[in-house]
Structures are given as C-alpha cells and as structure tokens.
Scaffold this motif. Structure first.
Motif, mmCIF file in Angstrom:
data_model
loop_
_atom_site.group_PDB
_atom_site.id
_atom_site.type_symbol
_atom_site.label_atom_id
_atom_site.label_comp_id
_atom_site.label_asym_id
_atom_site.label_seq_id
_atom_site.Cartn_x
_atom_site.Cartn_y
_atom_site.Cartn_z
ATOM 1 N N ILE A 1 0.821 -1.238 0.100
ATOM 2 C CA ILE A 1 -0.124 -0.115 -0.003
ATOM 3 C C ILE A 1 0.998 1.441 -0.026
ATOM 4 N N GLY A 2 2.049 1.133 0.656
ATOM 5 C CA GLY A 2 2.738 2.370 0.861
ATOM 6 C C GLY A 2 3.490 2.451 -0.555
ATOM 7 N N VAL A 3 3.815 1.539 -1.210
ATOM 8 C CA VAL A 3 4.419 1.625 -2.666
ATOM 9 C C VAL A 3 3.335 2.280 -3.617
ATOM 10 N N ILE A 4 2.265 1.580 -3.680
ATOM 11 C CA ILE A 4 1.313 2.348 -4.738
ATOM 12 C C ILE A 4 0.804 3.692 -4.326
ATOM 13 N N GLU A 5 0.612 3.999 -3.044
ATOM 14 C CA GLU A 5 0.321 5.260 -2.564
ATOM 15 C C GLU A 5 1.458 6.245 -3.003
ATOM 16 N N ALA A 6 2.745 5.970 -2.805
ATOM 17 C CA ALA A 6 3.974 6.955 -3.021
ATOM 18 C C ALA A 6 3.956 6.957 -4.571
ATOM 19 N N LEU A 7 3.699 5.969 -5.446
ATOM 20 C CA LEU A 7 3.692 6.238 -6.667
ATOM 21 C C LEU A 7 2.516 7.416 -7.146
ATOM 22 N N GLY A 8 1.610 7.453 -6.457
ATOM 23 C CA GLY A 8 0.488 8.481 -6.845
ATOM 24 C C GLY A 8 -0.323 7.771 -7.832
ATOM 25 N N LEU A 9 -0.618 6.668 -7.916
ATOM 26 C CA LEU A 9 -1.737 6.049 -8.903
ATOM 27 C C LEU A 9 -3.203 6.665 -8.760
ATOM 28 N N PRO A 10 -3.908 6.541 -9.828
ATOM 29 C CA PRO A 10 -5.221 6.872 -9.658
ATOM 30 C C PRO A 10 -5.946 5.877 -8.747
ATOM 31 N N LYS A 11 -6.763 6.483 -8.165
ATOM 32 C CA LYS A 11 -7.806 5.809 -7.059
ATOM 33 C C LYS A 11 -8.459 4.422 -7.576
ATOM 34 N N PRO B 1 5.682 2.649 -18.410
ATOM 35 C CA PRO B 1 6.736 1.232 -18.566
ATOM 36 C C PRO B 1 7.460 1.378 -17.112
ATOM 37 N N GLN B 2 7.791 2.570 -16.822
ATOM 38 C CA GLN B 2 8.773 2.662 -15.789
ATOM 39 C C GLN B 2 8.074 2.450 -14.300
ATOM 40 N N THR B 3 6.758 3.005 -14.275
ATOM 41 C CA THR B 3 6.173 2.638 -13.016
ATOM 42 C C THR B 3 5.897 1.353 -13.014
ATOM 43 N N ALA B 4 5.411 0.618 -14.191
ATOM 44 C CA ALA B 4 5.009 -0.710 -14.125
ATOM 45 C C ALA B 4 6.343 -1.542 -13.677
ATOM 46 N N ALA B 5 7.327 -1.141 -14.166
ATOM 47 C CA ALA B 5 8.495 -1.988 -13.906
ATOM 48 C C ALA B 5 8.852 -1.831 -12.467
ATOM 49 N N THR B 6 8.674 -0.506 -11.732
ATOM 50 C CA THR B 6 9.093 -0.309 -10.197
ATOM 51 C C THR B 6 7.912 -1.087 -9.313
ATOM 52 N N LEU B 7 6.681 -1.193 -9.985
ATOM 53 C CA LEU B 7 5.725 -2.120 -9.127
ATOM 54 C C LEU B 7 6.239 -3.568 -9.091
ATOM 55 N N MET C 1 -2.486 -1.587 -16.651
ATOM 56 C CA MET C 1 -2.382 -0.322 -16.452
ATOM 57 C C MET C 1 -1.171 0.577 -17.165
ATOM 58 N N ALA C 2 -0.298 -0.208 -17.827
ATOM 59 C CA ALA C 2 0.738 0.518 -18.530
ATOM 60 C C ALA C 2 0.222 0.755 -19.894
ATOM 61 N N GLY C 3 -0.918 0.266 -20.186
ATOM 62 C CA GLY C 3 -1.578 0.852 -21.380
ATOM 63 C C GLY C 3 -1.685 -0.202 -22.392
ATOM 64 N N ALA D 1 16.991 -0.468 -0.096
ATOM 65 C CA ALA D 1 17.576 -0.031 -1.367
ATOM 66 C C ALA D 1 16.525 -0.112 -2.197
ATOM 67 N N PHE D 2 15.516 -0.857 -2.450
ATOM 68 C CA PHE D 2 14.591 -0.475 -3.487
ATOM 69 C C PHE D 2 13.918 0.903 -3.309
ATOM 70 N N ALA D 3 13.443 1.348 -2.105
ATOM 71 C CA ALA D 3 12.868 2.743 -2.068
ATOM 72 C C ALA D 3 13.757 3.631 -2.449
ATOM 73 N N LYS D 4 15.031 3.575 -1.978
ATOM 74 C CA LYS D 4 15.982 4.537 -2.286
ATOM 75 C C LYS D 4 16.335 4.655 -3.932
ATOM 76 N N ASP D 5 16.367 3.507 -4.631
ATOM 77 C CA ASP D 5 16.338 3.636 -6.177
ATOM 78 C C ASP D 5 15.334 4.055 -6.675
ATOM 79 N N ALA D 6 14.337 3.879 -6.126
ATOM 80 C CA ALA D 6 12.844 4.184 -6.852
ATOM 81 C C ALA D 6 12.475 5.649 -6.627
ATOM 82 N N GLY D 7 13.073 6.431 -5.427
ATOM 83 C CA GLY D 7 12.877 7.536 -5.126
ATOM 84 C C GLY D 7 11.396 7.814 -4.375
ATOM 85 N N LEU D 8 11.099 6.426 -3.747
ATOM 86 C CA LEU D 8 10.038 6.672 -2.968
ATOM 87 C C LEU D 8 10.194 6.576 -1.326
ATOM 88 N N ASP D 9 9.290 7.429 -0.617
ATOM 89 C CA ASP D 9 9.262 7.485 0.694
ATOM 90 C C ASP D 9 8.491 6.269 1.647
#
Length: 373
Positions: free
Chosen positions: A145-155, A246-252, A178-180, A271-279
């Motif tokens: 949940i923290g990941v998908i919220e930090a990525l700012g995905l649509p509700k 594609p980048q967000t999909a790859a992050t997930l 989701m990646a289209g 390490a994942f959070a730092k590399d992905a730039g997510l809090d």
C-alpha cells in the motif's frame, strides 16, 4: 476440543489469556458475501431460514468471532479467543468439512508486538499438534500500500491493486493493463465514467453498480455487477491517460519480486525505496521492528522468508500475514497454518472505527498428513 491432541492446546491458549469460543455453525450469508472475498465466496455452502434469510455454513472462524466480540461489548476492548471445530468450504474432489483450531486477538494496540506474539503462538501450537518444525513465510500488505500510494496512482487503480494483492498472476496482468497495453478509446460513455474517477472510489463504484442494477444487469460472462463496474472504471482511467508508464510498471514489478530471508529483507526494501525515489520510511521502520520482535520470541529467523507479493486472499487482511508450511513439504503445498492482521474487519462489521486485530488458523488434516509423510 475434539480429541486428545486438541485438548493439549487448551492450556497453551489459556496461559496466554485466550478464552474458548464456539460460534454457531449457521451464519448469515450476506456477511461473508460482502467481506470474505472471492477466495471464500465461491466456496460457500448456502441455505435459507424459514424467514427467508440467506444462511451459510461457516466457512471460517474469524468473521464469526469478530461478530460475537461486537455483540458482547465495546468494539475496541481488548479480548483474546481460541476455538476448535469444523468450517465448511466447497472443494473439488475433497470433503467440504475442514477441522480448524486457532486464535484471535482483538483490541491490542501494540500491533507489532501482537503480530510477533501471534506468529510465535501459532508455531508453538503446531508443534504441540505434532507438526514438524515449520518453514515460515511472511508478507506485509502495508508495504505494498505504501508503494502504490507513493507512486501516486489513480484511485481506481489503487483500489484494484489492493483487491488483487496476494494473487500474483492477476496482479501482473493488471499492471500490464495499467501500463496501457489495453488502452481504451475515448467515447461519451467513458467520458461519464472518467468524471467519476476523481471522486471517492467507493462512491464511484456504487454509482456504476446502481446503473447496472437499474438496467437489469446482474452478471455478464460470469462477472458480477461489481466486477463489471470495476472494469468500466479501469477503462475510464486508461481512456483519460490515468494509466501508468512502463517505468512505473517496472517499479511495481521490482517491488513484488523482492524476497529472501526475513533478517535481510529490510535492507533490500530500503535499497528498493532509495533507487525508486519513494518514501517508505514508515512501513519499512515497522517491518524492521516487527522482525526484531519476532527474533526476540526465539523463532528461527533462518527459517523465515519474506515475499513482497505474499498476501492472504481474504479481503479483510490489512498488514502483516504469515503461513506455516511443513518442513518436509515444498512451499507450493498448502500451509498447515496461516493468519495475519485484519484491522478493518470490525469497522466493516459495524464497529464505526478500525480496531486492531490479528489471528491465525491451523488445518488439522494437513498436520496429520505431514506427520504420515
């Protein structure tokens, strides 16, 4: 308790302050249809009372125990229960009667310590029942949940991904959409649905379900009105460009692929959070503290693995989850015990607020099978 093996568990539970509870076998069906998720909904044994009320044979103990807790006092009060008996689920080529024993702890506010205690209690209970030293797998939906919220995905996508968490194949397909890869064309109908996308997701979902109901549509191609509504809203999000790249999909996907020993998983998550730039500092901090508390309970850390994509396929689970597998069996085999945290269940049952709760169930027949192996 049904036999001598189960009788041996009563002192263990009672020493921890757990009280025996025996919920009725017949339960109101609508509660399970609304709350238990697809994993159980398709397996219910349904009947009806003389008053026309839809009933079912209890498919699990957690919801009946929670309902009993609500009926007997303040929802947030601390209480601990243990149980033993049959649950009933339709299973291909197997008997529908399943003997379970387990425990539920409700209202305890030191959540991380309660998680560790519940896991330790389940391991001790399996040991007393004759189960071989278990291999343990843990997961944590709060991280996802923290990941998908930090990525700012649509509700609508956040809701969809949460619903699918724990089913990796379906989750991967949803991420691809989701990646289209299945982007919808814009038209007037999707324009209407797109207007709903920014609103409260539950309200938007209800509006679409109501429209389908007015049109007399209950199911199409095996999908319920709710599933059709979800699909419409997903298509609307894609049509308005509210998918992901594609980048967000790859992050997930990279997050979901994280797995390994529990005592090494915290570093991998950081390490994942730092590399992905997510809090993800909050859920990772809780994860690390819980792992420390589990080790302090004397559990063999080397036998505990973490998988970021592991979740229990029941809609009321909200955070930490775990499974115990017979040490002589592959992890792909069904677990001998499983449980986790379900802080939203009592609110969904009418408590009016989230109430901390955690529990587990043991499948007696699986332990017996392991003992014969």
């Amino acid at each position: 308790m049904a036999d001598d093996r189960l009788d041996a568990l009563a002192p263990l539970f009672q020493a921890g302050g757990y009280h025996h509870i025996a919920p009725p076998i017949l339960q109101p069906a609508d509660v399970f249809l609304d709350l238990a998720g697809e994993d159980i909904r398709r397996r219910l044994f349904l009947t009806s009372g003389q008053d026309g009320l839809d009933l079912c044979l209890r498919p699990d103990f957690t919801i009946p125990v929670a309902r009993n807790h609500l009926a007997e006092g303040a929802a947030a009060r601390e209480a601990a229960y243990f149980y033993s008996g049959l649950v009933f689920r339709q299973r291909p080529d197997e008997l529908g009667e399943i003997h379970q024993v387990g425990a539920e702890n409700i209202g305890r506010t030191d959540r991380l310590a309660a998680d560790a205690d519940m896991l330790a209690l389940s391991v001790e209970a399996v040991d007393k029942l004759g189960g071989r030293a278990p291999a343990i797998r843990v997961g944590d939906e709060a991280l996802f949940i923290g990941v998908i919220e930090a990525l700012g995905l649509p509700k609508v996508w956040r809701r969809r991904l949460r619903d699918l968490f724990g089913d990796r194949k379906r989750l991967d397909r949803a991420i691809a959409r989701m990646a289209g890869s299945e982007a919808a064309e814009k038209d007037a109908r999707l324009g209407f649905l797109a207007a709903l996308e920014g609103a409260d997701p539950d309200a938007a979902h209800a509006v679409v379900e109501d429209l389908l109901s007015i049109a007399g549509i209950e199911a199409v191609g095996g999908r319920s009105a709710g599933e059709i509504a979800e699909r419409f809203l997903e298509q609307a999000a894609l049509a308005t460009g509210a998918g992901i790249g594609p980048q967000t999909a790859a992050t997930l996907t990279r997050f979901l692929d994280i797995s390994g020993r529990l005592d090494e998983a915290g570093a991998a998550l950081e390490a994942f959070a730092k590399d992905a730039g997510l809090d993800l500092s909050g859920p990772i901090s809780d994860f690390r503290e819980r792992a420390k508390l589990i080790a302090e309970r004397g559990l063999p850390i080397e036998a505990i693995t973490f998988a970021a994509d592991f979740g229990r396929r029941l809609d009321y689970y909200t955070g930490f989850v775990f499974e115990l597998h017979d040490a002589g069996a592959a992890m792909a085999h069904p677990p001998v015990a499983g449980g986790g945290r379900y802080d939203k269940l009592l609110a969904l049952l009418g408590a009016g607020e989230d109430v901390p709760a955690v529990g587990f169930s043991i499948w007696i027949e699986r332990i017996a099978q392991g003992a014969k192996a």
